[in-house]
Design an enzyme around this catalytic site. Structure first.
Site, PDB file in Angstrom:
ATOM      1  CG  ASN A  17      -1.901  -1.178   1.028  1.00  0.00           C
ATOM      2  OD1 ASN A  17      -2.849  -0.940   0.378  1.00  0.00           O
ATOM      3  ND2 ASN A  17      -1.870  -2.198   1.828  1.00  0.00           N
ATOM      4  CG  HIS A  28       8.584   0.289   3.393  1.00  0.00           C
ATOM      5  ND1 HIS A  28       8.207  -0.600   2.484  1.00  0.00           N
ATOM      6  CD2 HIS A  28       8.009   0.130   4.386  1.00  0.00           C
ATOM      7  CE1 HIS A  28       7.345  -1.496   3.340  1.00  0.00           C
ATOM      8  NE2 HIS A  28       7.206  -1.007   4.479  1.00  0.00           N
TER       9      HIS A  28
HETATM   10  N1  LIG Z   1      -1.324   2.177   4.175  1.00  0.00           N
HETATM   11  C1  LIG Z   1      -0.470   1.326   4.766  1.00  0.00           C
HETATM   12  O1  LIG Z   1       0.869   1.627   4.807  1.00  0.00           O
HETATM   13  C2  LIG Z   1      -0.645  -0.106   5.278  1.00  0.00           C
HETATM   14  C3  LIG Z   1      -1.723  -0.724   4.869  1.00  0.00           C
HETATM   15  N2  LIG Z   1      -2.125  -1.859   5.541  1.00  0.00           N
HETATM   16  C4  LIG Z   1      -3.263  -2.442   4.872  1.00  0.00           C
HETATM   17  O2  LIG Z   1      -4.390  -2.523   6.051  1.00  0.00           O
HETATM   18  C5  LIG Z   1      -5.185  -3.469   5.957  1.00  0.00           C
HETATM   19  C6  LIG Z   1      -5.256  -4.183   7.227  1.00  0.00           C
HETATM   20  O3  LIG Z   1      -4.044  -4.736   7.565  1.00  0.00           O
HETATM   21  P1  LIG Z   1      -4.034  -5.724   9.003  1.00  0.00           P
HETATM   22  O4  LIG Z   1      -4.952  -5.275   9.928  1.00  0.00           O
HETATM   23  O5  LIG Z   1      -2.626  -5.911   9.111  1.00  0.00           O
HETATM   24  O6  LIG Z   1      -4.756  -6.949   8.344  1.00  0.00           O
HETATM   25  P2  LIG Z   1      -5.338  -8.353   9.170  1.00  0.00           P
HETATM   26  O7  LIG Z   1      -5.147  -9.389   8.060  1.00  0.00           O
HETATM   27  O8  LIG Z   1      -4.432  -8.558  10.372  1.00  0.00           O
HETATM   28  O9  LIG Z   1      -6.548  -7.830   9.294  1.00  0.00           O
HETATM   29  C7  LIG Z   1      -7.820  -7.725   8.377  1.00  0.00           C
HETATM   30  C8  LIG Z   1      -8.961  -8.187   8.915  1.00  0.00           C
HETATM   31  O10 LIG Z   1      -9.889  -7.712   8.022  1.00  0.00           O
HETATM   32  C9  LIG Z   1     -10.964  -8.727   7.966  1.00  0.00           C
HETATM   33  N3  LIG Z   1     -11.526  -8.601   6.333  1.00  0.00           N
HETATM   34  C10 LIG Z   1     -10.627  -8.658   5.131  1.00  0.00           C
HETATM   35  N4  LIG Z   1     -11.485  -8.537   4.105  1.00  0.00           N
HETATM   36  C11 LIG Z   1     -12.466  -8.135   4.664  1.00  0.00           C
HETATM   37  C12 LIG Z   1     -13.928  -7.989   3.992  1.00  0.00           C
HETATM   38  N5  LIG Z   1     -13.976  -7.988   2.783  1.00  0.00           N
HETATM   39  N6  LIG Z   1     -15.111  -7.756   4.985  1.00  0.00           N
HETATM   40  C13 LIG Z   1     -14.720  -7.774   6.183  1.00  0.00           C
HETATM   41  N7  LIG Z   1     -13.855  -8.076   6.838  1.00  0.00           N
HETATM   42  C14 LIG Z   1     -12.548  -8.263   6.095  1.00  0.00           C
HETATM   43  C15 LIG Z   1     -10.150 -10.220   8.071  1.00  0.00           C
HETATM   44  O11 LIG Z   1     -10.915 -11.171   8.328  1.00  0.00           O
HETATM   45  C16 LIG Z   1      -9.329  -9.686   9.111  1.00  0.00           C
HETATM   46  O12 LIG Z   1      -9.861  -9.892  10.575  1.00  0.00           O
HETATM   47  C17 LIG Z   1      -4.639  -4.495   4.554  1.00  0.00           C
HETATM   48  O13 LIG Z   1      -5.346  -4.126   3.389  1.00  0.00           O
HETATM   49  C18 LIG Z   1      -3.313  -4.155   4.529  1.00  0.00           C
HETATM   50  O14 LIG Z   1      -2.694  -4.334   3.499  1.00  0.00           O
HETATM   51  C19 LIG Z   1      -1.286  -2.642   6.179  1.00  0.00           C
HETATM   52  C20 LIG Z   1       0.097  -2.057   6.500  1.00  0.00           C
HETATM   53  C21 LIG Z   1       0.521  -0.791   6.104  1.00  0.00           C
HETATM   54  O1  LIG Z   2       3.451  -2.270   6.770  1.00  0.00           O
HETATM   55  C1  LIG Z   2       4.068  -2.380   5.937  1.00  0.00           C
HETATM   56  O2  LIG Z   2       5.351  -2.361   6.053  1.00  0.00           O
HETATM   57  C2  LIG Z   2       3.982  -1.960   4.323  1.00  0.00           C
HETATM   58  C3  LIG Z   2       2.677  -2.584   3.942  1.00  0.00           C
HETATM   59  O3  LIG Z   2       2.435  -3.760   4.265  1.00  0.00           O
HETATM   60  C4  LIG Z   2       1.859  -1.996   2.927  1.00  0.00           C
HETATM   61  O4  LIG Z   2       2.372  -1.145   2.424  1.00  0.00           O
HETATM   62  O5  LIG Z   2       0.867  -2.657   2.703  1.00  0.00           O
END
Ligand SMILES: NC(=O)C1=CN([C@@H]2O[C@H](COP(=O)(O)OP(=O)(O)OC[C@H]3O[C@@H](n4cnc5c(N)ncnc54)[C@H](O)[C@@H]3O)[C@@H](O)[C@H]2O)C=CC1
Ligand SMILES: O=C([O-])CC(=O)C(=O)O
Length: 250
Positions: free
Chosen positions: A175, A203
């Protein structure tokens, strides 16, 4: 401010921990397609687990998406139509210009805001300022451990190309590439390397332009629940929420 959370995984866990004593922000409603997850987090936060997303939107002042790019596509349009602002963690969904313009149009029409936290990188503020002038190039090199990327491989470059492709192949891993692209209004260059010798999500961002150049390197501690995700990404959402109530904006 009453907040509803879409996606009850690692980021939601950290949000609860960091905001539990906050006087202004109440994480109250929890929605996940895995109801056990929403129940678990609602219990920790002394909130309410629901399987009715629409009801959660009606009862919340703001929705935080911390689920997946797919969830943004499924739920955020309706949220904005109800005039509720959103924080989107799965920024990769907005890499597609049609997706981005569509949500932007609906938000404007309904007087709602779309907030994208800085996530797992530092330097977005500088990039946005630099983009006032001409930008020549923006490059992101991401290094993750095999555990973080979901493989058990040796050291290798697993992706070298444009951000628009990277988010399609690794929708929940990169992301940050989308955030950098949106901030600079470019489809930036991305390299993803698996490195079994590291235990950080690293990163490195290089930007060159009319302003000069900068390099930022973020060596992130991964969340212990989901090693793909860095703790800083969740902290950036906490910081964003807290900033909504501030008078001095830095
Ligand atoms: N902007 C950034 O820099 C970052 C963004 N992210 C993103 O944030 C999001 C969440 O990350 P985490 O909490 O680590 O993920 P995670 O996998 O630990 O938790 C995600 C939760 O959302 C639920 N989920 C997934 N799709 C769903 C749907 N369509 N409807 C309802 N529930 C749903 C799953 O069941 C899970 O419990 C991910 O898409 C990840 O890629 C993560 C890290 C960095
Ligand atoms: O949390 C991070 O290091 C980055 C990541 O997963 C994302 O950009 O989706």
């Amino acid at each position: 401010m009453i907040v509803g959370i879409l996606g009850c995984g690692s980021i939601a866990n950290i949000l609860i921990n960091e905001l539990k004593d906050d006087e202004d922000i109440k994480l109250k409603y929890f929605y996940d397609n895995d109801i056990e997850q929403s129940k678990k987090l609602a219990k920790i936060a002394d909130g309410i687990a629901t399987d009715n997303f629409e009801l959660m939107v009606d009862k919340s002042d703001l929705i935080i998406e911390a689920a997946s790019p797919r969830a943004v596509g499924l739920f955020i349009e309706n949220t904005l139509k109800k005039g509720k602002s959103v924080v989107i963690m799965s920024v990769g969904y907005l890499m597609d210009v049609n997706n981005r313009k569509n949500l932007e149009r609906i938000a404007k029409k309904n007087n709602a805001q779309i907030y994208l936290p800085s996530g797992a990188i530092v330097g977005l503020d500088g990039l946005k300022a630099a983009s006032i002038g001409k930008i020549e190039s923006v490059t992101l090199t991401t290094r993750k451990s095999p555990r973080s990327i979901g493989s058990n491989g040796k050291k290798e470059i697993i992706f070298d190309g444009k951000a628009s492709e990277a988010v399609k192949i690794f929708p929940t891993n990169i992301n940050v590439a989308a955030a950098l692209s949106i901030a600079s209004n470019m489809d930036i260059n991305v390299k993803i390397i698996i490195d079994p010798e590291i235990n950080r999500n690293i990163h490195e961002v290089h930007v060159k332009g009319e302003f000069g150049s900068f390099t930022s390197k973020t060596e992130n501690v991964p969340s212990n629940i989901n090693p793909k995700t860095s703790v800083l990404a969740a902290y950036s959402a906490v910081n964003l929420l807290k900033s909504l109530n501030k008078t001095i904006h830095i």
